[in-house]
Design a protein around this motif. Structure first.
Motif, PDB file in Angstrom:
ATOM      1  N   UNK A 176      23.581  -5.016  -6.262  1.00 35.81           N
ATOM      2  CA  UNK A 176      24.548  -5.845  -6.975  1.00 35.81           C
ATOM      3  C   UNK A 176      25.500  -4.982  -7.795  1.00 35.81           C
ATOM      4  N   UNK A 177      25.021  -3.837  -8.240  1.00 36.49           N
ATOM      5  CA  UNK A 177      25.867  -2.989  -9.077  1.00 36.49           C
ATOM      6  C   UNK A 177      26.440  -1.805  -8.315  1.00 36.49           C
ATOM      7  N   UNK A 207      22.123  -9.079 -18.751  1.00 36.52           N
ATOM      8  CA  UNK A 207      22.090  -8.753 -20.188  1.00 36.52           C
ATOM      9  C   UNK A 207      22.867  -7.485 -20.492  1.00 36.52           C
ATOM     10  N   UNK A 208      22.849  -6.565 -19.544  1.00 37.78           N
ATOM     11  CA  UNK A 208      23.564  -5.310 -19.776  1.00 37.78           C
ATOM     12  C   UNK A 208      25.026  -5.405 -19.331  1.00 37.78           C
ATOM     13  N   UNK A 209      25.458  -6.611 -19.024  1.00 37.12           N
ATOM     14  CA  UNK A 209      26.864  -6.872 -18.677  1.00 37.12           C
ATOM     15  C   UNK A 209      27.339  -6.099 -17.448  1.00 37.12           C
ATOM     16  N   UNK A 210      26.429  -5.894 -16.518  1.00 41.74           N
ATOM     17  CA  UNK A 210      26.832  -5.251 -15.265  1.00 41.74           C
ATOM     18  C   UNK A 210      27.304  -6.287 -14.262  1.00 41.74           C
ATOM     19  N   UNK A 211      26.743  -7.493 -14.364  1.00 39.20           N
ATOM     20  CA  UNK A 211      27.165  -8.605 -13.505  1.00 39.20           C
ATOM     21  C   UNK A 211      27.131  -9.861 -14.381  1.00 39.20           C
ATOM     22  N   UNK A 212      27.757 -10.905 -13.875  1.00 41.08           N
ATOM     23  CA  UNK A 212      27.637 -12.169 -14.607  1.00 41.08           C
ATOM     24  C   UNK A 212      26.718 -13.092 -13.805  1.00 41.08           C
ATOM     25  N   UNK A 213      26.145 -14.043 -14.498  1.00 37.64           N
ATOM     26  CA  UNK A 213      25.255 -15.001 -13.839  1.00 37.64           C
ATOM     27  C   UNK A 213      25.995 -15.738 -12.719  1.00 37.64           C
ATOM     28  N   UNK A 214      27.300 -15.977 -12.921  1.00 35.13           N
ATOM     29  CA  UNK A 214      28.079 -16.749 -11.941  1.00 35.13           C
ATOM     30  C   UNK A 214      28.311 -15.968 -10.650  1.00 35.13           C
ATOM     31  N   UNK A 215      28.251 -14.629 -10.750  1.00 31.47           N
ATOM     32  CA  UNK A 215      28.550 -13.814  -9.557  1.00 31.47           C
ATOM     33  C   UNK A 215      27.412 -13.797  -8.547  1.00 31.47           C
ATOM     34  N   UNK A 224      18.201   0.109 -12.435  1.00 27.28           N
ATOM     35  CA  UNK A 224      18.612   0.498 -13.783  1.00 27.28           C
ATOM     36  C   UNK A 224      19.550   1.690 -13.759  1.00 27.28           C
ATOM     37  N   UNK A 225      19.455   2.496 -12.719  1.00 29.01           N
ATOM     38  CA  UNK A 225      20.183   3.769 -12.680  1.00 29.01           C
ATOM     39  C   UNK A 225      21.563   3.554 -12.082  1.00 29.01           C
ATOM     40  N   UNK A 226      22.376   2.804 -12.806  1.00 29.81           N
ATOM     41  CA  UNK A 226      23.707   2.502 -12.279  1.00 29.81           C
ATOM     42  C   UNK A 226      24.802   3.335 -12.934  1.00 29.81           C
ATOM     43  N   UNK A 227      24.455   4.290 -13.799  1.00 30.83           N
ATOM     44  CA  UNK A 227      25.494   5.099 -14.449  1.00 30.83           C
ATOM     45  C   UNK A 227      26.411   5.710 -13.390  1.00 30.83           C
ATOM     46  N   UNK A 228      27.702   5.688 -13.647  1.00 30.99           N
ATOM     47  CA  UNK A 228      28.622   6.292 -12.682  1.00 30.99           C
ATOM     48  C   UNK A 228      28.354   7.778 -12.565  1.00 30.99           C
ATOM     49  N   UNK A 229      28.071   8.414 -13.694  1.00 28.84           N
ATOM     50  CA  UNK A 229      27.673   9.816 -13.661  1.00 28.84           C
ATOM     51  C   UNK A 229      26.325   9.934 -14.363  1.00 28.84           C
ATOM     52  N   UNK A 230      25.311  10.179 -13.571  1.00 24.25           N
ATOM     53  CA  UNK A 230      23.954  10.359 -14.108  1.00 24.25           C
ATOM     54  C   UNK A 230      23.911  11.656 -14.921  1.00 24.25           C
ATOM     55  N   UNK A 231      23.056  11.691 -15.938  1.00 26.90           N
ATOM     56  CA  UNK A 231      23.013  12.905 -16.768  1.00 26.90           C
ATOM     57  C   UNK A 231      22.663  14.152 -15.946  1.00 26.90           C
ATOM     58  N   UNK A 232      21.917  13.998 -14.863  1.00 30.47           N
ATOM     59  CA  UNK A 232      21.600  15.197 -14.059  1.00 30.47           C
ATOM     60  C   UNK A 232      22.802  15.694 -13.264  1.00 30.47           C
ATOM     61  N   UNK A 233      23.788  14.818 -13.092  1.00 34.10           N
ATOM     62  CA  UNK A 233      24.982  15.219 -12.342  1.00 34.10           C
ATOM     63  C   UNK A 233      26.115  15.695 -13.253  1.00 34.10           C
TER      64      UNK A 233
END
Ligand code: SF4
Ligand code: SF4
Ligand code: SF4
Ligand code: SF4
Ligand code: SF4
Lengths: 323, 342
Positions: free
Chosen positions: A66-67, A94-102, A225-234
């Motif tokens: 979804x993300x 809750x983390x505002x990555x998607x909305x319930x309506x989507x 959960x790991x949806x960061x565009x740039x992960x800290x390892x990258x």
């Protein structure tokens, strides 16, 4: 309802949603090219929806997709969700990555998903498995010239055995009936196998657990959960984490990732199911999950209202761990 | 005659002899998995196994390899002067490598050691100091498709010696000069042994159930393949993890970094992978493979189009099936090649 009926009902719900134009796409599972390898599948038409399936080996967490959908595909999607996946969806909302309506949730009660590595280990690592089917509480495993019956219970994924909510916590369609919410395993008994060890013992146990890690990051990439565009390892400016196979770099990756999951991990097990090296990745996250539950009385994704403890500050938050 | 016979009950002593001048490694079972491990002199290797979970690529191209060391100082005579790491101290023999893996390193030779300008000393050193004693497969797995990829369960390319399991005995074929020398002292094989080995070969080839045709791919314009519709679907479920590339014996992308700690500095090479967005990210911020689709397409185009075009028809895949077994979302290379060839 058995798996076949559930699969049929998923196909019907998906066809209807696609035919009505209620969603652009249904994300579910289809049979893979090998036994025990059900895989994510994106159906865009009622015809494609006929490929959807449901078995005990639907181990990917589809909330992940979804993300990570390509930009420009922001339309409404339906997703097949068992308990943990629905909780991940709640977390993403809750983390505002998607909305319930989507998102349109096609809920399915999870019977407890199965661990293909356990199946392989039980029949013998040398044996080639050509077909696996579920018959009630049994698993029928077949190979060239042999057959073996295994109780489902013996090959269940660790996280499914101790799952706290197998029913979808939100759904727009519900396939079949709700089941018993738990499978009976005691999460607190197994959540933190390293808890009793001293610091040196924990480090040794950690090194042993992760010794085969090849840093392919499948655990991270399979996790919703790991949806960061740039992960800290990258990150390269600055570079937080070394790129080598040295123990300290492997440790940095796993410790930091686990902490980033604090108060968010739904114990869906997708990380462990994805790991090609069979590493028990949850040994870190399940301890943190337990801490969050005990310290803040919070379990991720169970409801849409409560505020995640790491997103809010309260004057009476426990501070005993600050040393 | 370069075909010899090795009785299995004498294999341990034959290998011990090889091991006088060399370190020995072979597949072994460890915690329910088949892995490459040191073979002690006198120890009998594993004869029945499908293949190791991870490929033996690590022997020639370690996941983390220190290339040079330097003193991390701007001043002084030694400051920032690079010193190469020592070469491999001892020769080694890699025993019972599967033919697909042996072949894979032959393909990688064409990439690491192309000409005077492209000649990787780290790769070359390890290749030249290794004797590959391959073991032909009599029982291929359902995921093996080597016969479609210029290879096969009894293929010899890339090996120095090819062993064929005949039950109590092994046929030992000398493939390279180095290999023929290694088995020179063994007794000659007779006609019956050769016939038995030929029979085993035909049986094994027939047991490979997946055929993947590539005949149309070569005839197509690269851009036509690149723009084909099916890429829109193949990448959908891909996680862009490194699993397929790390398990693959022919994937060879890497990243070189300098690491410093106080006055110590080292230049280190690590496996990298085209599935990672960071791999192609430019310093300017531009990324020529910015979307997941671009990265997934690259992996398959590289293996099945660019390498054959550039390396005289060699394929960047040997059909070992590891990526099929390990991909967490079961993206099956055989299906992708079928789409490319359709
Ligand atoms: S998936 Fe497994 S091998 Fe890969 S990085 Fe995670 S723990 Fe390591
Ligand atoms: S860390 Fe693992 S168990 Fe937790 S949400 Fe992510 S994939 Fe699921
Ligand atoms: S194809 Fe599979 S193994 Fe490869 S990057 Fe995609 S998800 Fe990972
Ligand atoms: S692409 Fe897959 S099948 Fe081909 S050599 Fe690599 S791992 Fe083996
Ligand atoms: S791909 Fe071919 S050579 Fe490799 S293990 Fe399978 S049968 Fe043997």
């Amino acid at each position: 309802m058995d798996n076949k009926d559930i699969a049929q009902a998923i196909r019907e719900a998906a066809s209807r949603l696609l035919a009505e134009g209620a969603v652009d796409c249904v994300i579910g599972y289809e049979a893979g090219t090998l036994p025990m390898r059900e895989r994510p599948f994106f159906a865009y038409t009622p015809e494609e929806a006929q490929r959807l399936t449901w078995t005990g080996f639907c181990c990917n967490n589809l909330a992940n997709f979804l993300v990570r959908r390509p930009q420009g595909e922001a339309g409404k999607v339906a997703v097949v969700a068992q308990g943990c996946v629905s909780r991940s969806i709640v977390g993403l909302i809750k983390e505002h990555q998607i909305t319930r309506e989507q998102v349109h949730v096609i809920g399915v009660a999870s019977p407890g998903m199965l661990d293909r590595d356990k199946v392989q280990a039980l029949v013998g690592p040398e044996k080639v498995i050509t077909a696996v089917s579920e018959e009630g509480e049994d698993l029928l495993v077949e190979g060239p010239g042999w057959q073996e019956r295994l109780p489902r219970k013996k090959v269940m994924r660790d996280n499914c055995y101790t799952c706290v909510q197998r029913n979808p916590v939100i759904h727009d369609d519900m396939i079949g009936e709700e089941s018993e919410p738990t499978h009976g395993g005691q999460i607190d008994k197994v959540a933190a196998p390293w808890e009793k060890l001293d610091t040196a013992g924990r480090l040794a146990a950690f090194a042993e657990n992760y010794q085969d890690c090849i840093r392919c990051y499948a655990c991270r990439d399979a996790c919703p959960l790991c949806y960061c565009h740039v992960c800290f390892v990258d990150e390269s400016q600055p570079q937080w984490c070394g790129k080598t196979q040295d123990g300290s770099d492997v440790l940095t990756y796993h410790l930091l990732r686990a902490f980033h999951c604090a108060g968010r991990c739904t114990d869906c097990g997708a990380c462990e199911s994805a790991c090609p090296q069979g590493i028990k990745v949850r040994r870190l996250t399940s301890k943190i999950e337990k801490d969050v539950r005990e310290l803040y009385g919070y379990a991720p994704g169970l409801d849409e209202k409560s505020v995640p403890p790491l997103s809010a500050h309260k004057p009476d938050d426990p501070q005993g761990f600050i040393k | 005659m370069s075909d010899k016979i090795l009785n299995k009950d004498q294999a341990a002593s034959f290998l011990a002899e090889l091991g006088r001048e060399r370190d020995l490694f072979a597949p072994a079972v460890s915690q329910g998995k088949v892995v490459w491990a040191p073979l002690e002199p006198g120890q009998e290797p594993l004869w029945r196994f499908s293949n190791t979970a991870l490929s033996p690529k690590e022997f020639f191209f370690p996941q983390t390899e220190c290339l040079m060391r330097f003193k991390n100082r701007q001043d002084g005579e030694e400051g920032m002067i690079m010193h190469p790491e020592p070469e491999l101290a001892r020769e080694r023999a890699l025993v019972n490598m599967r033919p697909c893996d042996a072949k894979a390193f032959g393909v990688l030779d064409l990439i690491f050691c192309q000409d005077q300008m492209t000649d990787d000393p780290y790769w070359r050193d390890k290749r030249e100091k290794s004797l590959i004693v391959a073991l032909a497969c009599n029982d291929p797995c359902p995921t093996c498709f080597c016969t479609s990829m210029n290879c096969g369960p009894h293929a010899e390319a890339g090996a120095d010696v090819l062993l064929v399991d005949l039950g109590e005995r092994l046929l030992a074929k000398g493939v390279s000069d180095k290999g023929r020398e290694a088995i020179a002292a063994l007794p000659e094989a007779d006609e019956a042994d050769l016939a038995a080995a030929e029979g085993a070969k035909q049986k094994a080839e027939a047991a490979i159930t997946t055929q993947v045709a590539m005949d149309n791919i070569g005839g197509r314009e690269v851009m036509e393949l690149y723009e084909a519709k099916h890429w829109d679907r193949v990448h959908e479920s891909c996680l862009n993890c490194g699993t397929c590339t790390f398990f693959c014996p022919t994937c060879h992308c890497f990243d070189i970094q300098d690491e410093t700690q106080g006055e110590q500095g080292r230049r280190v090479r690590n496996w990298d992978y085209c599935m990672s967005w960071l791999f192609t990210q430019h310093g300017s911020g531009h990324n020529p493979r910015g979307a997941k689709k671009d990265r997934v397409r690259q992996r398959f185009m590289h293996k099945f189009s660019y390498i054959p075009l550039k390396r005289g028809g060699e394929i960047g895949c040997v059909g070992c099936g590891r990526c099929v077994q390990q991909c967490p979302v079961n993206i099956d290379v055989r299906e992708v090649v079928r789409d490319m060839n359709a």
